[in-house]
Scaffold this motif. Structure first.
Motif, PDB file in Angstrom:
ATOM      1  N   SER A  79       0.857  -1.184   0.000  1.00 26.55           N
ATOM      2  CA  SER A  79       0.000   0.000   0.000  1.00 26.55           C
ATOM      3  C   SER A  79       0.895   1.237   0.000  1.00 26.55           C
ATOM      4  O   SER A  79       1.986   1.216   0.581  1.00 26.55           O
ATOM      5  CB  SER A  79      -0.908   0.014   1.230  1.00 26.55           C
ATOM      6  N   TYR A 151      -2.906   3.780  -3.092  1.00 21.98           N
ATOM      7  CA  TYR A 151      -3.349   2.414  -3.369  1.00 21.98           C
ATOM      8  C   TYR A 151      -3.429   1.650  -2.064  1.00 21.98           C
ATOM      9  O   TYR A 151      -2.456   1.596  -1.294  1.00 21.98           O
ATOM     10  CB  TYR A 151      -2.402   1.685  -4.322  1.00 21.98           C
ATOM     11  N   ASP A 152      -4.600   1.041  -1.818  1.00 20.75           N
ATOM     12  CA  ASP A 152      -4.848   0.253  -0.618  1.00 20.75           C
ATOM     13  C   ASP A 152      -4.845  -1.218  -0.997  1.00 20.75           C
ATOM     14  O   ASP A 152      -5.780  -1.709  -1.645  1.00 20.75           O
ATOM     15  CB  ASP A 152      -6.196   0.648  -0.012  1.00 20.75           C
ATOM     16  N   ASN A 153      -3.793  -1.931  -0.621  1.00 20.97           N
ATOM     17  CA  ASN A 153      -3.662  -3.339  -0.987  1.00 20.97           C
ATOM     18  C   ASN A 153      -4.720  -4.213  -0.311  1.00 20.97           C
ATOM     19  O   ASN A 153      -5.079  -5.264  -0.835  1.00 20.97           O
ATOM     20  CB  ASN A 153      -2.259  -3.834  -0.642  1.00 20.97           C
ATOM     21  N   VAL A 210      -1.664   4.236   3.174  1.00 21.25           N
ATOM     22  CA  VAL A 210      -2.718   4.929   2.441  1.00 21.25           C
ATOM     23  C   VAL A 210      -3.116   6.186   3.214  1.00 21.25           C
ATOM     24  O   VAL A 210      -3.564   6.103   4.365  1.00 21.25           O
ATOM     25  CB  VAL A 210      -3.950   4.028   2.260  1.00 21.25           C
TER      26      VAL A 210
END
Length: 228
Positions: A79, A151-153, A210
């Motif tokens: 992330s 981007y949030d994994n 994030v």
């Protein structure tokens, strides 16, 4: 190491936006990382010009022309968040690198410019690139954009902000994360001609987390306060 830990704790206490921030380049006539973590290298002809907040790194489309931040395992991110202030000059090509980590044909992660008018956010996958915001960009050498990509994994959510406001988001198919020893590059794809950014980049930061919508809003307020 103890002194480094103390300094980091002081930075985080003074500014909560520094929590998780890996680097912070204001490019005020130098390549100093305000987080004290990295020493980037100019490749080619990147230089400094006046910006609304002081100075920024200026790039052209002539030859090798970029800033490299040497590889570190901390750049193997699942992330992440990227912050940039960007001014596009008229000669910016249809595709131009702003800030990315990439190996061969695979984008590990990055915020770039695509199709002559759009910001392009990419995440690891051998064949996956996503354009989260089909937003027209003015390439006039005067208009500035404050852009944040996250981007949030955990949720596979890409988010893109302009001027501190969320303007686009997209949930993607879970990518295949590729962690390889490649540098972070600013202004040009590493060892590739023809994808050079033409313009000025300022306030370049990377986080290993994030950023929330409130944090992005605070970043934009921090940026505008420097101008005012």
């Amino acid at each position: 190491m103890l002194l480094d830990s103390i300094l980091l704790s002081q930075q985080q206490a003074e500014n909560p936006l520094n929590i998780g921030r890996l680097f912070n380049f204001e490019f005020d006539g130098n390549l100093t990382d305000l987080m004290g973590n990295y020493t980037p290298v100019v490749i080619g002809t990147a230089s400094y010009v006046s910006t609304p907040t002081g100075q920024g790194a200026n790039f052209s489309t002539a030859g090798l022309n970029r800033i490299d931040v040497p590889h570190d395992s901390n750049f193997d991110l699942a992330s992440w968040s990227i912050n940039l202030a960007i001014r596009f000059d008229a000669d910016t090509p249809n595709f131009a690198v702003l800030l990315e980590k990439r190996s061969g044909s695979v984008d590990h992660w990055g915020l770039n410019f695509w199709s002559n008018q759009r910001f392009y956010v990419s995440v690891d996958d051998s064949n996956f690139f996503t354009n989260t915001a089909a937003l027209n960009v003015t390439k006039d050498g005067t208009t500035w954009y404050h852009a944040v990509a996250t981007y949030d994994n955990a949720t596979n959510l890409l988010s893109f902000y302009l001027g501190g406001v969320l303007v686009a988001s997209q949930t993607i198919t879970a990518p295949t994360l590729n962690f390889e020893a490649y540098d972070v590059t600013i202004g040009q794809r590493k060892n590739t001609l023809g994808e050079q950014f033409d313009g000025t980049i300022d306030e370049a930061s990377l986080w290993n987390k994030v950023l929330t919508a409130d944090e992005v809003s605070n970043l934009y307020t921090e940026y505008t306060n420097k101008i005012n």
